[in-house]
Scaffold this motif. Structure first.
Motif, mmCIF file in Angstrom:
data_model
loop_
_atom_site.group_PDB
_atom_site.id
_atom_site.type_symbol
_atom_site.label_atom_id
_atom_site.label_comp_id
_atom_site.label_asym_id
_atom_site.label_seq_id
_atom_site.Cartn_x
_atom_site.Cartn_y
_atom_site.Cartn_z
ATOM 1 N N TRP A 94 0.836 -1.197 0.000
ATOM 2 C CA TRP A 94 0.000 0.000 0.000
ATOM 3 C C TRP A 94 0.873 1.250 0.000
ATOM 4 O O TRP A 94 0.645 2.179 -0.772
ATOM 5 C CB TRP A 94 -0.916 -0.026 1.233
ATOM 6 N N THR A 142 2.625 1.857 -3.394
ATOM 7 C CA THR A 142 1.763 2.368 -4.468
ATOM 8 C C THR A 142 1.432 3.844 -4.269
ATOM 9 O O THR A 142 1.235 4.566 -5.231
ATOM 10 C CB THR A 142 0.450 1.572 -4.594
ATOM 11 N N ARG A 143 1.397 4.314 -3.035
ATOM 12 C CA ARG A 143 1.091 5.720 -2.751
ATOM 13 C C ARG A 143 2.322 6.608 -2.896
ATOM 14 O O ARG A 143 2.200 7.766 -3.301
ATOM 15 C CB ARG A 143 0.526 5.886 -1.356
ATOM 16 N N GLY A 176 1.957 10.689 -1.611
ATOM 17 C CA GLY A 176 0.628 10.126 -1.391
ATOM 18 C C GLY A 176 0.382 9.780 0.069
ATOM 19 O O GLY A 176 -0.733 9.958 0.580
ATOM 20 N N ILE A 177 1.422 9.316 0.752
ATOM 21 C CA ILE A 177 1.278 9.003 2.179
ATOM 22 C C ILE A 177 1.056 10.280 2.972
ATOM 23 O O ILE A 177 0.198 10.338 3.853
ATOM 24 C CB ILE A 177 2.501 8.218 2.695
ATOM 25 N N TYR A 211 -2.399 11.286 2.562
ATOM 26 C CA TYR A 211 -3.247 10.413 3.366
ATOM 27 C C TYR A 211 -3.228 10.846 4.831
ATOM 28 O O TYR A 211 -4.264 10.894 5.491
ATOM 29 C CB TYR A 211 -2.779 8.960 3.230
#
Length: 194
Positions: free
Chosen positions: A150, A153-154, A158-159, A162
């Motif tokens: 996960w 992929t981010r 992206g993390i 999030y």
């Protein structure tokens, strides 16, 4: 059946390090009590009264929010194979973010993967063992790799997005500090500069 100790014994430290799963319990003065399961190779007993673990990105960030309000924390391990035993460590927790000076100390001990969110240092003031007679026996198969996939992929950006969307406040609205006081990150970078 229960025994209490002022610190971890060598035997208890070995028991903790052999476990594949542990639980963390925290609470603020009001609101919900949180109990989180933790896995992977993220925890070390670094002394008779000190535990540190690497808190990875998750769907919530309750532990950090609670520790920002009240530093009380309980860690629990259960023997799922071998002789039955439950071990709890009670103490005070401190949340350490990538922007904090203490981050590098713990990163040298437990290298942070992509998606590492905080270290939690626990100053233990009571260790308690109990029988664990009712805890069922389970066999460990393998660690899950879903969180690593996960995070990959981010990516780092992206993390951080999030974290901004899902990890800045607890379910009761308490701040977690994951992105700094104003939620801007204050120059915080994900571990390893990723």
């Amino acid at each position: 059946m229960a025994e209490q100790f002022d610190a971890f014994t060598e035997e208890q430290m070995a028991f903790v390090h052999a476990q594949k799963l542990f639980f963390v319990g925290t609470a603020a003065a009001d609101g919900r009590i949180n109990v989180s399961p933790k896995g992977q190779d993220t925890l070390r007993v670094v002394g008779p009264n000190t535990v540190v673990w690497l808190n990875l990105t998750g769907s919530g960030n309750e532990t950090a929010a609670h520790l920002n309000c009240h530093d009380r924390i309980t860690l629990m391990w259960c023997a799922f194979d071998g002789p039955p035993q439950i071990l709890r460590a009670y103490g005070r927790g401190l949340v350490i973010h990538p922007r904090d000076a203490a981050w590098s100390r713990w990163a040298a001990l437990i290298p942070p993967p992509l998606g590492a969110r905080q270290y939690v240092q626990v100053d233990v003031n009571l260790v308690q063992t109990s029988c664990g007679y009712a805890v069922p026996r389970y066999r460990f198969l393998e660690p899950r790799t879903a969180l690593d996939r996960w995070a990959a992929t981010r990516g780092a950006d992206g993390i951080e997005r999030y974290w901004a969307e899902r990890n800045t406040v607890s379910i009761d609205g308490l701040p977690t500090g994951v992105l700094g006081e104003a939620g801007t990150g204050h120059g915080a970078k994900l571990p390893g500069g990723r």
